[in-house]
Scaffold this motif. Structure first.
Motif, PDB file in Angstrom:
ATOM      1  N   VAL A  49       0.867  -1.174   0.000  1.00  0.00           N
ATOM      2  CA  VAL A  49       0.000   0.000   0.000  1.00  0.00           C
ATOM      3  C   VAL A  49       0.904   1.225   0.000  1.00  0.00           C
ATOM      4  CG1 VAL A  49      -1.812   1.269   1.208  1.00  0.00           C
ATOM      5  CG2 VAL A  49      -1.801  -1.234   1.266  1.00  0.00           C
ATOM      6  N   PHE A  50       0.633   2.120  -0.948  1.00  0.00           N
ATOM      7  CA  PHE A  50       1.391   3.350  -1.063  1.00  0.00           C
ATOM      8  C   PHE A  50       0.495   4.540  -0.755  1.00  0.00           C
ATOM      9  CE2 PHE A  50       4.214   0.565  -3.205  1.00  0.00           C
ATOM     10  CZ  PHE A  50       5.448   1.183  -3.325  1.00  0.00           C
ATOM     11  N   THR A  61      -3.854   7.343  -2.410  1.00  0.00           N
ATOM     12  CA  THR A  61      -3.407   6.014  -2.024  1.00  0.00           C
ATOM     13  C   THR A  61      -3.614   5.058  -3.192  1.00  0.00           C
ATOM     14  OG1 THR A  61      -3.533   4.276  -0.336  1.00  0.00           O
ATOM     15  CG2 THR A  61      -5.624   5.271  -1.024  1.00  0.00           C
ATOM     16  N   ALA A  62      -2.869   3.979  -3.167  1.00  0.00           N
ATOM     17  CA  ALA A  62      -3.003   2.913  -4.155  1.00  0.00           C
ATOM     18  C   ALA A  62      -2.412   1.644  -3.559  1.00  0.00           C
ATOM     19  CB  ALA A  62      -2.277   3.262  -5.452  1.00  0.00           C
ATOM     20  N   SER A  63      -2.929   0.523  -4.002  1.00  0.00           N
ATOM     21  CA  SER A  63      -2.415  -0.779  -3.570  1.00  0.00           C
ATOM     22  C   SER A  63      -1.902  -1.534  -4.785  1.00  0.00           C
ATOM     23  CB  SER A  63      -3.533  -1.606  -2.926  1.00  0.00           C
ATOM     24  OG  SER A  63      -4.075  -0.951  -1.823  1.00  0.00           O
ATOM     25  N   MET A  64      -0.968  -2.430  -4.536  1.00  0.00           N
ATOM     26  CA  MET A  64      -0.490  -3.281  -5.614  1.00  0.00           C
ATOM     27  C   MET A  64      -0.309  -4.693  -5.074  1.00  0.00           C
ATOM     28  SD  MET A  64       2.621  -2.790  -8.310  1.00  0.00           S
ATOM     29  CE  MET A  64       3.905  -2.825  -7.073  1.00  0.00           C
ATOM     30  N   ALA A  65      -1.125  -5.594  -5.592  1.00  0.00           N
ATOM     31  CA  ALA A  65      -1.040  -7.006  -5.223  1.00  0.00           C
ATOM     32  C   ALA A  65      -0.081  -7.698  -6.178  1.00  0.00           C
ATOM     33  CB  ALA A  65      -2.425  -7.640  -5.312  1.00  0.00           C
ATOM     34  N   VAL A  76      -0.721  -6.268  -9.750  1.00  0.00           N
ATOM     35  CA  VAL A  76      -2.009  -5.697 -10.109  1.00  0.00           C
ATOM     36  C   VAL A  76      -2.237  -4.437  -9.273  1.00  0.00           C
ATOM     37  CG1 VAL A  76      -4.494  -6.084 -10.292  1.00  0.00           C
ATOM     38  CG2 VAL A  76      -2.911  -8.000 -10.610  1.00  0.00           C
ATOM     39  N   ILE A  77      -2.370  -3.321  -9.956  1.00  0.00           N
ATOM     40  CA  ILE A  77      -2.647  -2.053  -9.273  1.00  0.00           C
ATOM     41  C   ILE A  77      -4.138  -1.991  -8.970  1.00  0.00           C
ATOM     42  CG2 ILE A  77      -2.684   0.454  -9.531  1.00  0.00           C
ATOM     43  CD1 ILE A  77      -0.164   0.190 -11.274  1.00  0.00           C
ATOM     44  N   GLU A  78      -4.453  -1.648  -7.731  1.00  0.00           N
ATOM     45  CA  GLU A  78      -5.838  -1.606  -7.257  1.00  0.00           C
ATOM     46  C   GLU A  78      -6.053  -0.371  -6.384  1.00  0.00           C
ATOM     47  OE1 GLU A  78      -8.245  -3.813  -7.828  1.00  0.00           O
ATOM     48  OE2 GLU A  78      -7.190  -5.571  -8.573  1.00  0.00           O
ATOM     49  N   ASP A  79      -7.310  -0.030  -6.178  1.00  0.00           N
ATOM     50  CA  ASP A  79      -7.717   0.953  -5.173  1.00  0.00           C
ATOM     51  C   ASP A  79      -6.962   2.279  -5.275  1.00  0.00           C
ATOM     52  OD1 ASP A  79      -9.367  -1.081  -4.221  1.00  0.00           O
ATOM     53  OD2 ASP A  79      -7.883  -1.748  -2.757  1.00  0.00           O
ATOM     54  N   VAL A  80      -6.856   2.798  -6.483  1.00  0.00           N
ATOM     55  CA  VAL A  80      -6.162   4.066  -6.704  1.00  0.00           C
ATOM     56  C   VAL A  80      -7.149   5.212  -6.529  1.00  0.00           C
ATOM     57  CG1 VAL A  80      -4.855   5.456  -8.350  1.00  0.00           C
ATOM     58  CG2 VAL A  80      -4.624   2.955  -8.368  1.00  0.00           C
ATOM     59  N   ILE A  81      -6.816   6.145  -5.661  1.00  0.00           N
ATOM     60  CA  ILE A  81      -7.668   7.317  -5.465  1.00  0.00           C
ATOM     61  C   ILE A  81      -6.811   8.513  -5.053  1.00  0.00           C
ATOM     62  CG2 ILE A  81      -8.226   6.590  -3.106  1.00  0.00           C
ATOM     63  CD1 ILE A  81     -10.703   8.456  -5.284  1.00  0.00           C
ATOM     64  N   VAL A  82      -7.046   9.616  -5.739  1.00  0.00           N
ATOM     65  CA  VAL A  82      -6.441  10.902  -5.386  1.00  0.00           C
ATOM     66  C   VAL A  82      -7.578  11.788  -4.904  1.00  0.00           C
ATOM     67  CG1 VAL A  82      -5.167  12.908  -6.251  1.00  0.00           C
ATOM     68  CG2 VAL A  82      -4.633  10.626  -7.144  1.00  0.00           C
ATOM     69  N   ASP A  97       4.133   5.838 -10.924  1.00  0.00           N
ATOM     70  CA  ASP A  97       5.562   5.604 -11.179  1.00  0.00           C
ATOM     71  C   ASP A  97       6.204   4.844 -10.021  1.00  0.00           C
ATOM     72  OD1 ASP A  97       5.378   6.892 -13.626  1.00  0.00           O
ATOM     73  OD2 ASP A  97       6.305   8.763 -12.913  1.00  0.00           O
ATOM     74  N   ALA A  98       5.815   5.177  -8.786  1.00  0.00           N
ATOM     75  CA  ALA A  98       6.365   4.473  -7.618  1.00  0.00           C
ATOM     76  C   ALA A  98       5.925   3.010  -7.612  1.00  0.00           C
ATOM     77  CB  ALA A  98       5.929   5.167  -6.327  1.00  0.00           C
ATOM     78  N   LEU A  99       4.681   2.743  -8.001  1.00  0.00           N
ATOM     79  CA  LEU A  99       4.198   1.370  -8.071  1.00  0.00           C
ATOM     80  C   LEU A  99       4.945   0.577  -9.143  1.00  0.00           C
ATOM     81  CD1 LEU A  99       0.393   2.114  -7.780  1.00  0.00           C
ATOM     82  CD2 LEU A  99       1.806   1.032  -6.034  1.00  0.00           C
ATOM     83  N   LEU A 100       5.151   1.190 -10.296  1.00  0.00           N
ATOM     84  CA  LEU A 100       5.873   0.511 -11.382  1.00  0.00           C
ATOM     85  C   LEU A 100       7.319   0.228 -10.981  1.00  0.00           C
ATOM     86  CD1 LEU A 100       4.462   2.496 -14.434  1.00  0.00           C
ATOM     87  CD2 LEU A 100       3.853   0.168 -13.705  1.00  0.00           C
ATOM     88  N   LYS A 101       7.938   1.176 -10.293  1.00  0.00           N
ATOM     89  CA  LYS A 101       9.310   0.974  -9.818  1.00  0.00           C
ATOM     90  C   LYS A 101       9.361  -0.188  -8.828  1.00  0.00           C
ATOM     91  CE  LYS A 101      13.146   3.261  -7.533  1.00  0.00           C
ATOM     92  NZ  LYS A 101      13.595   4.415  -6.774  1.00  0.00           N
ATOM     93  N   ARG A 102       8.393  -0.249  -7.918  1.00  0.00           N
ATOM     94  CA  ARG A 102       8.341  -1.334  -6.929  1.00  0.00           C
ATOM     95  C   ARG A 102       8.173  -2.691  -7.621  1.00  0.00           C
ATOM     96  NH1 ARG A 102       9.835  -3.721  -2.325  1.00  0.00           N
ATOM     97  NH2 ARG A 102       8.130  -4.786  -1.282  1.00  0.00           N
TER      98      ARG A 102
END
Length: 148
Positions: A49-50, A61-65, A76-82, A97-102
């Motif tokens: 969770v970022f 926030t956003a999550s990545m499973a 899988v990117i999930e639960d993205v909300i600004v 970008d942070a999710l892709l880097k992770r």
């Protein structure tokens, strides 16, 4: 505007209410995020969770499973909300970008994302994603086990 993007840890309990409230904007028909689910997700090892912080306040926030399948390591990117007040300021891009880097750091082969919103589709295309049906027919289906 100095936005800080970071992966949160189980000890980051102070973010719970802000994340819960953001997710309620994204999923108004769902039950609000419980503290128990929040703690379970953060203490597990299959979801990151970022958050995006602006002046110390969670504004996105956003999550990545992630999982291993026979065809490769999938994220899988999930639960993205600004938050509404912060949209259009590049925060979603920094978060993505942070999710892709992770995913790259973890040796991922693919990063998938799904959306129902045309604006979000345009956003992800600008971030370098492409539709899966460009190379083959693609259908996404869901069987609901628990009614909300």
């Amino acid at each position: 505007m100095d936005v800080v993007i970071r992966k949160i840890e189980p000890t980051d309990q102070s973010f719970f209410e802000d994340i819960r409230d953001l997710l309620a904007q994204l999923y108004p028909q769902n039950q609000k995020l419980s503290k128990e689910v929040f703690d379970t997700v953060l203490s597990g090892n299959a979801v990151d969770v970022f958050v995006a912080l602006l002046d110390g306040k969670v504004v996105a926030t956003a999550s990545m499973a992630r999982y291993q399948k026979l065809g490769g390591k999938v994220h899988v990117i999930e639960d993205v909300i600004v938050s509404e007040a912060c949209r259009g300021k590049g925060i979603g891009r920094k978060l993505t970008d942070a999710l892709l880097k992770r995913a790259e750091e973890l040796g991922g082969d693919f990063v998938d994302v799904s959306t129902r919103r045309p604006g979000a589709l345009d956003f992800y295309l600008k971030c370098g994603f492409h539709t899966k049906d460009e190379s083959r027919p693609f259908y996404t289906l869901r069987y609901v086990l628990k009614k909300v």
